[in-house]
Scaffold this motif. Sequence first.
Motif, short mmCIF file in Angstrom:
data_model
loop_
_atom_site.label_atom_id
_atom_site.label_comp_id
_atom_site.label_asym_id
_atom_site.label_seq_id
_atom_site.Cartn_x
_atom_site.Cartn_y
_atom_site.Cartn_z
N ALA A 45 0.81 -1.22 0.00
CA ALA A 45 0.00 0.00 0.00
C ALA A 45 0.84 1.27 0.00
O ALA A 45 0.32 2.37 -0.15
CB ALA A 45 -0.92 0.01 1.22
N GLY A 46 2.16 1.16 0.19
CA GLY A 46 3.01 2.33 0.18
C GLY A 46 2.99 3.12 1.47
O GLY A 46 3.29 4.31 1.48
N VAL A 47 2.63 2.47 2.55
CA VAL A 47 2.54 3.15 3.84
C VAL A 47 3.91 3.59 4.32
O VAL A 47 4.08 4.71 4.81
CB VAL A 47 1.86 2.23 4.89
N LEU A 48 4.91 2.72 4.18
CA LEU A 48 6.25 3.07 4.67
C LEU A 48 6.84 4.23 3.89
O LEU A 48 7.45 5.13 4.47
CB LEU A 48 7.17 1.85 4.57
N THR A 49 6.68 4.23 2.58
CA THR A 49 7.23 5.33 1.78
C THR A 49 6.53 6.64 2.10
O THR A 49 7.16 7.70 2.13
CB THR A 49 7.13 5.02 0.28
N GLU A 50 5.22 6.56 2.36
CA GLU A 50 4.48 7.77 2.73
C GLU A 50 4.95 8.33 4.08
O GLU A 50 5.13 9.53 4.23
CB GLU A 50 2.99 7.46 2.78
N ARG A 51 5.18 7.44 5.04
CA ARG A 51 5.66 7.88 6.35
C ARG A 51 7.05 8.49 6.24
O ARG A 51 7.36 9.48 6.89
CB ARG A 51 5.67 6.71 7.32
N ARG A 52 7.91 7.88 5.41
CA ARG A 52 9.26 8.43 5.25
C ARG A 52 9.22 9.80 4.59
O ARG A 52 9.97 10.70 4.97
CB ARG A 52 10.12 7.47 4.42
N ALA A 53 8.35 9.96 3.60
CA ALA A 53 8.24 11.26 2.93
C ALA A 53 7.72 12.32 3.89
O ALA A 53 8.19 13.46 3.89
CB ALA A 53 7.33 11.13 1.71
N THR A 54 6.74 11.95 4.70
CA THR A 54 6.21 12.89 5.69
C THR A 54 7.28 13.29 6.69
O THR A 54 7.41 14.47 7.04
CB THR A 54 5.02 12.26 6.43
N PHE A 55 8.09 12.34 7.13
CA PHE A 55 9.16 12.64 8.06
C PHE A 55 10.21 13.56 7.44
O PHE A 55 10.69 14.49 8.08
CB PHE A 55 9.82 11.35 8.56
N ARG A 56 10.55 13.31 6.16
CA ARG A 56 11.53 14.17 5.48
C ARG A 56 11.01 15.60 5.36
O ARG A 56 11.75 16.55 5.56
CB ARG A 56 11.85 13.62 4.10
N MET A 57 9.73 15.76 5.01
CA MET A 57 9.16 17.10 4.90
C MET A 57 9.16 17.79 6.27
O MET A 57 9.46 18.98 6.36
CB MET A 57 7.73 17.04 4.34
N TRP A 58 8.82 17.07 7.32
CA TRP A 58 8.81 17.64 8.66
C TRP A 58 10.22 18.09 9.06
O TRP A 58 10.41 19.17 9.60
CB TRP A 58 8.29 16.61 9.65
N ARG A 59 11.21 17.25 8.75
CA ARG A 59 12.59 17.58 9.11
C ARG A 59 13.09 18.79 8.32
O ARG A 59 13.77 19.66 8.87
CB ARG A 59 13.49 16.38 8.87
N LYS A 60 12.74 18.90 7.03
CA LYS A 60 13.14 20.06 6.23
C LYS A 60 12.49 21.33 6.73
O LYS A 60 13.13 22.38 6.81
CB LYS A 60 12.79 19.85 4.76
N SER A 61 11.21 21.27 7.07
CA SER A 61 10.53 22.47 7.56
C SER A 61 11.10 22.90 8.91
O SER A 61 11.23 24.08 9.19
CB SER A 61 9.02 22.25 7.67
N ARG A 62 11.48 21.94 9.72
CA ARG A 62 12.08 22.25 11.01
C ARG A 62 13.46 22.90 10.83
O ARG A 62 13.79 23.87 11.51
CB ARG A 62 12.20 20.96 11.82
N ALA A 63 14.25 22.37 9.90
CA ALA A 63 15.57 22.94 9.63
C ALA A 63 15.43 24.34 9.03
O ALA A 63 16.21 25.24 9.36
CB ALA A 63 16.36 22.04 8.68
N ARG A 64 14.43 24.54 8.17
CA ARG A 64 14.21 25.85 7.57
C ARG A 64 13.81 26.86 8.63
O ARG A 64 14.26 28.00 8.64
CB ARG A 64 13.13 25.76 6.50
N ALA A 65 12.97 26.44 9.58
CA ALA A 65 12.54 27.34 10.66
C ALA A 65 13.73 27.71 11.54
O ALA A 65 13.85 28.86 11.96
CB ALA A 65 11.45 26.68 11.50
N ARG A 66 14.62 26.77 11.77
CA ARG A 66 15.82 27.07 12.56
C ARG A 66 16.70 28.06 11.82
O ARG A 66 17.25 28.98 12.40
CB ARG A 66 16.61 25.80 12.84
#
Length: 88
Positions: A45-66
């Motif tokens: 179902a692509g659940v793992l790839t979706e979770r990894r993509a969500t985590f990458r986006m969260w980490r990028k937005s967090r780094a950008r905010a910093r």
Amino acid sequence: MQTLAADIAATFLDDAAALVTGFGRALLRFAMAPIDRIANACDIAGVLTERRATFRMWRKSRARARHEGRRFSLLGRLSPFRHLAHLT
């Protein structure tokens, strides 16, 4: 003199703990590699790839905010109150 010795000892212990943590993570990644391959093969179902993509986006937005939070003008760097910026 005692504080210098304590600082050196604390630094040595912190470095040793970081080294052990790094080796532990490397060993865990090596041990989990076969399990990750099986999980990726079974992920229909692509659940793992979706979770990894969500985590990458969260980490990028967090780094950008910093990064955006670190922008200071030259006047801000020379200000005697620059360390009190978090209070405003």
